[in-house]
Design an enzyme around this catalytic site. Sequence first.
Site, short mmCIF file in Angstrom:
data_model
loop_
_atom_site.label_atom_id
_atom_site.label_comp_id
_atom_site.label_asym_id
_atom_site.label_seq_id
_atom_site.Cartn_x
_atom_site.Cartn_y
_atom_site.Cartn_z
CG ASP A 7 -1.85 1.17 1.26
OD1 ASP A 7 -2.34 1.56 0.18
OD2 ASP A 7 -2.10 1.70 2.35
CD GLU A 68 -4.40 1.82 -2.80
OE1 GLU A 68 -4.24 3.05 -2.77
OE2 GLU A 68 -4.87 1.14 -1.86
CG ASP A 141 -1.03 3.37 5.89
OD1 ASP A 141 -1.28 4.04 4.88
OD2 ASP A 141 -1.09 3.82 7.05
#
Length: 177
Positions: A7, A68, A141
């Site tokens: 992430d 991501e 996160d």
Amino acid sequence: MRVLGVDPGLTRCGIGVVEGVAGRPLAMLGVGVVRTAADAGLGDRLVAVERGIEEWLDTHRPELVAVERVFSQHNVRTVMGTAQASAVAVLCAARRGLPVALHTPSEVKAAVTGSGRADKAQVGAMVTRLLRLDAPPKPADAADALALAICHIWRAPAQNRLQRAVAAHHATKGRSA
């Protein structure tokens, strides 16, 4: 399949490793966050993110890295930092010859919770349940990184079938030309 989920972020880059296959219980092998100081220079921050990701790659030896996909946000500074950290993750994987899968936040949320509009608390709760953890990983996160890895493990079989079908179609078309 062992997947390193990333992430991306300049201040906090979530990282998680999940192992398993679709339809079977999954196992978390590690979760954490690479942190950088907000007052450090951009180059130093990117180097710190790179070192952190490289350390996770060395330790856990994933077969694939799921990152991501950066999407447009209202805050240009935030999206730029996210994009730069994302590029570092892709670069680290490419250096090792590891495939990279990019998933949008809504794809990840839909895969893990059933809703592409789920909030961070819902994602954390489902990651906790799916990986049979005692508590949601903190900060968010870290949970998001695990969700990315889970999303990829679950979506990979369908994506692989689709890629094979497209390749077969192109091979057939090439022979008939």
